[in-house]
Design a protein around this motif. Structure first.
Motif, PDB file in Angstrom:
ATOM      1  N   VAL A  15      79.405  68.879 -22.888  1.00 43.33           N
ATOM      2  CA  VAL A  15      80.692  69.126 -22.250  1.00 43.33           C
ATOM      3  C   VAL A  15      80.497  70.053 -21.049  1.00 43.33           C
ATOM      4  O   VAL A  15      79.709  70.993 -21.125  1.00 43.33           O
ATOM      5  N   PRO A  17      81.963  70.861 -16.541  1.00 43.52           N
ATOM      6  CA  PRO A  17      82.519  70.309 -15.294  1.00 43.52           C
ATOM      7  C   PRO A  17      81.554  69.335 -14.632  1.00 43.52           C
ATOM      8  O   PRO A  17      80.393  69.233 -15.018  1.00 43.52           O
ATOM      9  N   ARG A  18      82.040  68.630 -13.611  1.00 43.18           N
ATOM     10  CA  ARG A  18      81.231  67.572 -12.975  1.00 43.18           C
ATOM     11  C   ARG A  18      80.040  68.163 -12.210  1.00 43.18           C
ATOM     12  O   ARG A  18      80.086  69.284 -11.714  1.00 43.18           O
ATOM     13  N   GLU A  98      81.249  59.946 -19.587  1.00 49.53           N
ATOM     14  CA  GLU A  98      82.725  59.951 -19.529  1.00 49.53           C
ATOM     15  C   GLU A  98      83.308  59.323 -20.797  1.00 49.53           C
ATOM     16  O   GLU A  98      84.153  58.431 -20.741  1.00 49.53           O
ATOM     17  N   HIS A 100      85.388  60.321 -22.842  1.00 48.69           N
ATOM     18  CA  HIS A 100      86.834  60.517 -23.061  1.00 48.69           C
ATOM     19  C   HIS A 100      87.657  59.338 -22.528  1.00 48.69           C
ATOM     20  O   HIS A 100      88.835  59.209 -22.855  1.00 48.69           O
ATOM     21  N   THR A 127      81.056  64.408 -21.350  1.00 49.55           N
ATOM     22  CA  THR A 127      82.458  64.366 -20.923  1.00 49.55           C
ATOM     23  C   THR A 127      82.853  65.624 -20.163  1.00 49.55           C
ATOM     24  O   THR A 127      82.320  66.705 -20.415  1.00 49.55           O
ATOM     25  N   THR A 128      83.789  65.444 -19.241  1.00 48.48           N
ATOM     26  CA  THR A 128      84.375  66.594 -18.541  1.00 48.48           C
ATOM     27  C   THR A 128      85.674  67.021 -19.239  1.00 48.48           C
ATOM     28  O   THR A 128      86.188  68.092 -18.973  1.00 48.48           O
ATOM     29  N   GLU A 129      86.192  66.155 -20.125  1.00 54.40           N
ATOM     30  CA  GLU A 129      87.491  66.440 -20.757  1.00 54.40           C
ATOM     31  C   GLU A 129      87.417  66.256 -22.284  1.00 54.40           C
ATOM     32  O   GLU A 129      87.893  65.246 -22.811  1.00 54.40           O
ATOM     33  N   GLN A 131      89.040  67.548 -24.639  1.00 49.92           N
ATOM     34  CA  GLN A 131      90.330  67.520 -25.346  1.00 49.92           C
ATOM     35  C   GLN A 131      90.871  66.098 -25.501  1.00 49.92           C
ATOM     36  O   GLN A 131      91.742  65.845 -26.329  1.00 49.92           O
ATOM     37  N   LYS A 132      90.312  65.148 -24.728  1.00 51.94           N
ATOM     38  CA  LYS A 132      90.767  63.752 -24.823  1.00 51.94           C
ATOM     39  C   LYS A 132      89.948  62.943 -25.823  1.00 51.94           C
ATOM     40  O   LYS A 132      90.230  61.777 -26.060  1.00 51.94           O
TER      41      LYS A 132
END
Length: 218
Positions: A15, A17-18, A98, A100, A127-129, A131-132
């Motif tokens: 996990v 940021p990009r 990715e 998510h 993933t960058t997100e 929570q999804k």
């Protein structure tokens, strides 16, 4: 450490940021698992398995883009191929970028394989997100949060690139690029690329500030 202690999980989640190296780390980890000497914490980078992974042509390390392969059909296909043993390496490794972006139906289809994976299969999700991602998926992964890259390291790397490209870049200009990238190396490299296209092989701090509207360090 997990490799050294022989305590490998069957699914990992990276996990962050990009542009900070989630997929690159996944590839290095895949090399560590499938190296001819492996699993080893220090892959040789010389054997056929390592070279194939580096070139993206390994039959046993499959990179899947979650954004474009997010349907239940693609996951069912993945579940079918999971059953087969690796062609040459020790593990069949699925890197899903990715993750998510997968649909709920696709996540649910993947869940069955994550619950009872064959011994020769490893999953690495990026993933960058987070929570999804469904909690049921998260609970079956070892999660690692990758932090942003310090500006000093970005400057050092950009210096190496500039040297190889025979481009002269001021230290202040490199510092400005690193600040603007906010810890993402991919953004920093794109910025440097754009500046070379815009300014030629002499780049000063004022060029960075004028092109990207950043504020001088002072």
């Amino acid at each position: 450490n997990a490799i050294v202690q022989n305590r490998l999980a069957h699914a990992y989640l990276f996990v962050g940021p990009r542009g900070i190296g989630k997929t690159s780390t996944a590839r290095i980890f895949a090399k560590a698992l499938n190296c001819g000497k492996g699993p080893t914490a220090t892959p040789c980078d010389k054997c056929d398995n390592c070279k194939e992974i580096a070139d993206g042509r390994s039959m046993d390390v499959l990179e899947i883009d979650g954004a474009s392969n997010n349907g239940v059909e693609q996951v069912r296909e993945l579940r079918e191929t999971c059953r087969y043993t690796p062609a040459r390496a020790k593990f069949k490794i699925y890197i899903i970028d990715e993750v998510h972006m997968l649909s709920t139906a696709a996540f649910n289809a993947l869940l069955k394989t994550l619950e009872e994976p064959p011994a020769h299969v490893k999953f690495i999700f990026a993933t960058t997100e987070p929570q999804k991602v469904l909690p049921t998926i998260l609970s079956r992964c070892q999660r690692f949060d990758l932090s942003r890259i310090p500006a000093g390291l970005i400057v050092k790397h950009l210096k190496e690139i500039a040297k190889k490209e025979k481009v002269s870049v001021d230290d202040a200009a490199l510092a400005a690029i690193a600040r603007g990238a906010e810890g993402g190396l991919r953004d920093a490299e794109s910025t440097l690329d754009q500046l070379i296209a815009f300014c030629g092989n002499q780049i000063a701090e004022k060029d960075v500030l004028s092109v990207f509207g950043l504020v001088a360090q002072e």
